[in-house]
Design a protein around this motif. Structure first.
Motif, short mmCIF file in Angstrom:
data_model
loop_
_atom_site.label_atom_id
_atom_site.label_comp_id
_atom_site.label_asym_id
_atom_site.label_seq_id
_atom_site.Cartn_x
_atom_site.Cartn_y
_atom_site.Cartn_z
N PHE A 124 0.85 -1.20 0.00
CA PHE A 124 0.00 0.00 0.00
C PHE A 124 0.88 1.24 0.00
CE2 PHE A 124 0.86 -0.58 4.46
CZ PHE A 124 0.87 0.70 5.02
N ASN A 125 0.42 2.24 -0.74
CA ASN A 125 1.11 3.51 -0.79
C ASN A 125 1.00 4.20 0.56
OD1 ASN A 125 1.93 6.22 -1.32
ND2 ASN A 125 1.34 6.00 -3.47
N SER A 126 2.11 4.72 1.05
CA SER A 126 2.14 5.36 2.36
C SER A 126 1.21 6.57 2.44
CB SER A 126 3.57 5.79 2.69
OG SER A 126 3.69 6.23 4.02
N LEU A 127 0.74 7.07 1.30
CA LEU A 127 -0.24 8.16 1.32
C LEU A 127 -1.53 7.71 1.99
CD1 LEU A 127 0.20 9.57 -2.30
CD2 LEU A 127 1.07 10.56 -0.17
N LEU A 128 -1.79 6.40 1.97
CA LEU A 128 -2.95 5.83 2.64
C LEU A 128 -2.51 5.19 3.95
CD1 LEU A 128 -4.57 4.02 -0.41
CD2 LEU A 128 -5.46 6.08 0.70
N PRO A 129 -3.38 5.16 4.95
CA PRO A 129 -3.03 4.46 6.19
C PRO A 129 -3.28 2.97 6.05
CG PRO A 129 -5.20 5.42 6.40
CD PRO A 129 -4.69 5.82 5.04
N ALA A 130 -2.50 2.17 6.75
CA ALA A 130 -2.69 0.72 6.71
C ALA A 130 -4.09 0.35 7.19
CB ALA A 130 -1.63 0.04 7.58
N GLU A 131 -4.66 1.15 8.07
CA GLU A 131 -5.97 0.83 8.63
C GLU A 131 -7.07 0.73 7.58
OE1 GLU A 131 -3.81 3.16 11.90
OE2 GLU A 131 -3.84 2.98 9.71
N CYS A 132 -6.88 1.38 6.43
CA CYS A 132 -7.94 1.33 5.42
C CYS A 132 -8.07 -0.07 4.80
CB CYS A 132 -7.71 2.38 4.34
SG CYS A 132 -6.32 2.06 3.25
N LEU A 133 -7.07 -0.93 5.03
CA LEU A 133 -7.13 -2.30 4.52
C LEU A 133 -7.76 -3.27 5.51
CD1 LEU A 133 -3.55 -2.58 2.96
CD2 LEU A 133 -5.69 -2.08 1.77
N PHE A 134 -7.87 -2.87 6.76
CA PHE A 134 -8.30 -3.80 7.80
C PHE A 134 -9.70 -4.38 7.58
CE2 PHE A 134 -5.26 -1.79 11.17
CZ PHE A 134 -4.19 -2.22 10.42
N PRO A 135 -10.71 -3.58 7.16
CA PRO A 135 -12.03 -4.19 6.95
C PRO A 135 -12.01 -5.30 5.90
CG PRO A 135 -12.22 -1.81 7.10
CD PRO A 135 -10.76 -2.10 7.03
N ALA A 136 -11.27 -5.11 4.80
CA ALA A 136 -11.21 -6.13 3.77
C ALA A 136 -10.50 -7.39 4.29
CB ALA A 136 -10.49 -5.60 2.54
N ILE A 137 -9.42 -7.20 5.05
CA ILE A 137 -8.69 -8.35 5.61
C ILE A 137 -9.58 -9.11 6.59
CG2 ILE A 137 -6.73 -9.01 7.05
CD1 ILE A 137 -5.19 -6.65 5.84
N SER A 173 -15.47 0.76 0.94
CA SER A 173 -15.92 2.01 1.55
C SER A 173 -14.89 2.60 2.49
CB SER A 173 -17.23 1.77 2.31
OG SER A 173 -17.04 0.77 3.33
N ALA A 174 -14.06 1.77 3.11
CA ALA A 174 -13.03 2.27 4.02
C ALA A 174 -12.01 3.10 3.25
CB ALA A 174 -12.35 1.13 4.75
N ILE A 175 -11.61 2.63 2.08
CA ILE A 175 -10.66 3.39 1.27
C ILE A 175 -11.30 4.67 0.76
CG2 ILE A 175 -9.32 3.36 -0.88
CD1 ILE A 175 -8.87 0.39 -0.46
N GLN A 176 -12.55 4.58 0.32
CA GLN A 176 -13.22 5.77 -0.19
C GLN A 176 -13.37 6.84 0.89
OE1 GLN A 176 -13.87 6.24 -3.38
NE2 GLN A 176 -12.96 4.21 -3.73
N SER A 177 -13.60 6.42 2.13
CA SER A 177 -13.75 7.40 3.21
C SER A 177 -12.43 8.10 3.49
CB SER A 177 -14.29 6.72 4.46
OG SER A 177 -13.33 5.84 5.01
N TRP A 178 -11.30 7.40 3.31
CA TRP A 178 -9.99 8.03 3.51
C TRP A 178 -9.67 8.99 2.37
CZ3 TRP A 178 -7.07 8.54 7.63
CH2 TRP A 178 -7.24 7.65 8.69
N LEU A 179 -10.11 8.65 1.17
CA LEU A 179 -9.81 9.50 0.02
C LEU A 179 -10.70 10.73 -0.03
CD1 LEU A 179 -9.29 6.86 -2.81
CD2 LEU A 179 -7.55 8.23 -1.67
N SER A 180 -11.93 10.60 0.45
CA SER A 180 -12.87 11.72 0.36
C SER A 180 -12.41 12.87 1.24
CB SER A 180 -14.27 11.26 0.78
OG SER A 180 -14.29 10.87 2.14
N ASP A 181 -12.59 14.07 0.74
CA ASP A 181 -12.16 15.28 1.46
C ASP A 181 -13.40 15.95 2.03
OD1 ASP A 181 -10.91 17.45 2.46
OD2 ASP A 181 -10.39 18.33 0.53
#
Length: 303
Positions: free
Chosen positions: A101-114, A295-303
């Motif tokens: 994962f790109n460091s621009l995103l937090p690792a936590e955004c992957l946790f729901p999928a995992i 949705s977890a990734i989208q919530s991190w990307l949304s401003d």
């Protein structure tokens, strides 16, 4: 190379120990007691080691026998796992999936999928690897990872890759409220910014050209290993630079970082999922389909 220690012999030792007798082991393994005794005696002869002390009323393991049993159980478990994973691979499941994962995103955004993947009950090992700048594509190209979350298009190398756009990520120029630039009211110019060290997350690329976005010539740098550390540096007033707005929402709300206008704003970039086009493993496919609409990734990307 021939070895006297076989999986069958280890199963016999294990059964004797668990059942407490040769007769009990014979019943569990559906063999006659003489066959159990023969297996043990043959193993002792081949190893030239006494595994059982037969001087008492009941045979008991010697220290060598106990050692062989304990180490042998690890081999039995490994053999069982090997058999299971071989069947798993035959059915199309990988034994391990490495997600970068790109460091621009937090690792936590992957946790729901995992978490959802674990609920499938498939024994696939998942490894999550953080990459910075071109390191994301570099990790995929060199197959250090099987899937990248948050790859940008600017550093994409040549090759057969499949990508899917996740969305835009916006950047802000941020400084600590105690930093000298915090008091500047006019939009910051290159000469204003270059007087102070730039906080930099080191590119993790090993072969692709490294990125260096937002750093001016002759500007000093203070380099750390990821975006989290870069955020901490800037909040401490030790450096300045661009940060993903979604990563510093709380800092901006609490005033521990201040957004500053600049003469040349940094445009948003589009982050993508990326994988090798020919890879079709079931775990990879599952995560690909899941993360495309996550949705977890989208919530991190949304401003």
């Amino acid at each position: 190379m021939h070895t006297a220690i076989t999986i069958d012999a280890l199963k016999v030792l294990d059964a004797i120990d668990r059942k407490g007798s040769f007769a009990g082991a014979a019943a569990e393994l559906f063999r006659v007691p003489s066959a159990i005794s023969y297996t043990v005696q043959k193993l002792e002869e081949d190893l030239d080691v006494e595994l059982y002390d037969r001087s008492g009323h009941r045979a008991s393991l010697t220290s060598a026998g106990r050692y062989l049993l304990e180490e042998g159980r690890a081999l039995l478990e490994a053999a069982e796992n090997l058999a299971h994973t071989t069947k798993q691979v035959a059915q199309g499941w990988e034994t391990r999936l490495r997600i970068g994962f790109n460091s621009l995103l937090p690792a936590e955004c992957l946790f729901p999928a995992i978490r959802d993947f674990y609920e499938l009950g498939v024994p696939v090992d998942v490894q999550v690897v953080e990459e910075v700048f071109a390191g994301a594509w570099d990790a995929l190209q060199s197959r250090r990872v099987d899937l990248i979350v948050g790859a940008d298009q600017s550093s994409k190398p040549a090759g057969q890759f499949t990508t899917h756009a996740l969305g835009d990520i916006a950047f802000v120029f941020a400084v600590s409220p105690d930093h000298p630039l915090a008091a500047t009211e006019a939009p910051l110019s290159e000469s204003d910014i270059s007087r102070y060290p730039a906080a930099v997350a080191a590119d993790t690329s090993r072969s692709l050209p490294p990125g260096h976005a937002g750093i001016f010539r002759r500007q000093r740098t203070l380099t750390v290993t990821n975006i989290d550390q870069k955020i901490a540096l800037q909040a401490a007033g030790l450096g300045v630079g661009w940060l993903p707005r979604s990563r510093i929402r709380d800092h901006l709300a609490q005033g521990t970082l201040i957004e500053k206008p600049v003469h040349e704003p940094r445009p948003p970039i589009i982050l993508h999922l990326a994988r090798h086009a020919e890879d079709q493993g079931k775990a990879l496919t599952w995560f690909w389909d899941r993360l495309k609409q996550d949705s977890a990734i989208q919530s991190w990307l949304s401003d």
